[in-house]
Design an enzyme around this catalytic site. Structure first.
Site, short mmCIF file in Angstrom:
data_model
loop_
_atom_site.label_atom_id
_atom_site.label_comp_id
_atom_site.label_asym_id
_atom_site.label_seq_id
_atom_site.Cartn_x
_atom_site.Cartn_y
_atom_site.Cartn_z
N ASP A 138 42.89 41.11 49.46
CA ASP A 138 43.29 41.82 50.84
C ASP A 138 42.04 41.64 51.63
OD1 ASP A 138 45.59 42.96 49.95
OD2 ASP A 138 44.23 44.46 48.78
N HIS B 199 49.47 38.58 52.52
CA HIS B 199 48.65 38.79 53.55
C HIS B 199 49.44 38.42 55.16
CE1 HIS B 199 48.34 34.43 52.38
NE2 HIS B 199 48.57 34.34 53.65
#
Length: 424
Positions: free
Chosen positions: A13, A41
């Site tokens: 992340d 993402h």
């Protein structure tokens, strides 16, 4: 072939999608090396937001060909669903620019069912997986009983192997909330659609051996690597430089850059050690300002200060030639910013660049912090390095020094595609 590899340096992340998207504009080929639809993402392109999971984000570039490589595990329903979603949002022709290695493994609905059962058996020591079946799929791969993507096209082989997997898991767990006939019927339809996407990876890559710009998009991050991460609280694939080279048969001499993506603070999803995690107002503020929720799971991410021990360890394994520091703007409103620079182990030993292999030991380390002054001004959307506040530049340059002089070449200053500073 000139290869650039983008890798996560923390627990995932970090914002790898944006730099990948940016570099893909000049790339001929973009490849995913490992992982599956557990990765996630978001890329903001124009006025549209695209969520990527199994597909390479090079698909946003209309001139970039994309490959899902041999080290990945492919959930076929998610592949088609994600591809359709991208095309519905205006990425015309995406289905003509995506291919899958015939050596990638198939992540089945059966694997998702087993994933939940395995997590339940672990109780309080559960890994905190995404529940997508990634671990069981890689386990079947390592045990030499998995199904490869290329085998989907052979109906008899696929059915034999799927029935064998079903029988094996029923012998282990008893009755399952799973219908093998339904999955076989689904793949009867997928078989008609998959043929144009499946390629012999080596022959496919040989066509691009003279390409000056090949991009490899890492999934997850180094601290989730099966060998080098916080085992057993890791994913089931090799997420670092070595994994990318193995999965895509890369010539080491062709690698021109290895880009480590570092979030300006640290986050983690799921269970496992997280030394710099903040159980206080600072952690809550990082979470809310950074909008830290997982793209794949929607789970609230755990938040803490930047941990340079993790970054040094990651650098030593992945050998970054440049860094992309992301989400700098999230720190805009902090009076002071802490950075973890060392661990004090339970036996009193101090370490600056190694991570204990034992997760139980890592849970007990004390973090030594330095405190840097905040900048208390808006960096959102800043495009030039010299326009950043003095203390923001000092923070970036401190990180560079602490990581052995590896340059921070890109700095993320917001969610939009062009909210990025590129330093010469």
């Amino acid at each position: 072939m000139g290869v650039s590899i983008v890798l996560g340096s923390q627990w995932g992340d970090e914002g790898k999608g944006k730099i990948t998207d940016m570099l893909a504009q000049q790339a001929t080929l973009c490849c995913r090396a490992a992982g599956g639809h557990n990765a996630g993402h978001t890329i903001v392109h124009g006025n549209k937001t695209y969520d990527f999971h199994i597909l390479p984000s090079g698909l946003i570039s209309p001139s970039c060909i994309n490959l899902i490589g041999a080290g990945t595990v492919v959930h076929v329903p998610s592949f088609f669903k994600e591809l359709a979603s991208l095309e519905e949002k205006g990425l015309e022709g995406a289905s003509k620019r995506i291919f899958i290695s015939d050596r990638a493994h198939v992540c089945l609905q059966l694997h998702s069912v087993v994933d939940g059962l395995e997590e339940a058996k672990l109780g309080g020591r559960k890994v905190g997986t995404t529940g997508k079946g990634i671990g069981p799929c890689y386990s079947d791969k390592a045990s030499r009983r998995g199904i490869r993507v290329g085998e989907i096209l052979d109906e008899a082989v696929f059915e034999r192997k799927l029935r064998s997997l079903d029988a094996g898991y029923r012998a282990r767990f008893g009755d399952l909330e799973y219908n093998v006939e339904e999955e076989l019927a689904q793949f009867k339809e997928y078989r008609k659609l998959l043929g144009p996407y499946i390629v012999d990876q080596l022959a496919f890559l040989q066509k691009y051996k003279d390409s000056p710009n090949t991009l490899v998009e890492g999934a997850n991050a180094l601290m989730l690597d099966l060998d080098h991460g916080t085992y057993p609280y890791v994913t089931s694939s090799s997420t670092g430089l070595g994994g990318a080279m193995q999965a895509l048969s890369l010539n080491p001499t062709s690698i021109k850059s290895v880009i480590g993506v570092v979030k300006a603070y640290t986050t983690r999803v799921g269970s496992g050690p997280f030394p710099s995690e903040q159980f206080n107002a600072d952690g809550d503020k990082l979470q809310s300002v950074g909008r830290e929720f997982g793209v794949t799971t929607g789970r609230r991410r755990r938040c803490g200060w930047l941990d340079l021990v993790v970054c040094r360890y990651s650098q030593a394994i992945n050998h970054y030639t440049a860094l992309n520091l992301t989400k700098l703007d999230v720190l805009d409103d902090f009076d002071e910013i802490k950075v973890g620079v060392a661990y004090i182990l339970p036996d009193g030993t101090r370490t600056e660049n190694t991570i204990p292999a034992d997760a139980e030991v890592l849970e007990k380390v004390k973090v030594e912090y330095v405190t840097l002054p905040g900048w208390k001004s808006n960096t959102m959307g800043v495009k030039k390095y010299e326009d950043l506040p003095d203390n923001a530049r000092a923070y970036i340059e401190y990180i560079e020094r602490e990581l052995g002089g590896v340059p921070v070449k890109w700095i993320g200053t917001g969610p939009a595609r062009d909210d990025m500073i590129a330093r010469e």
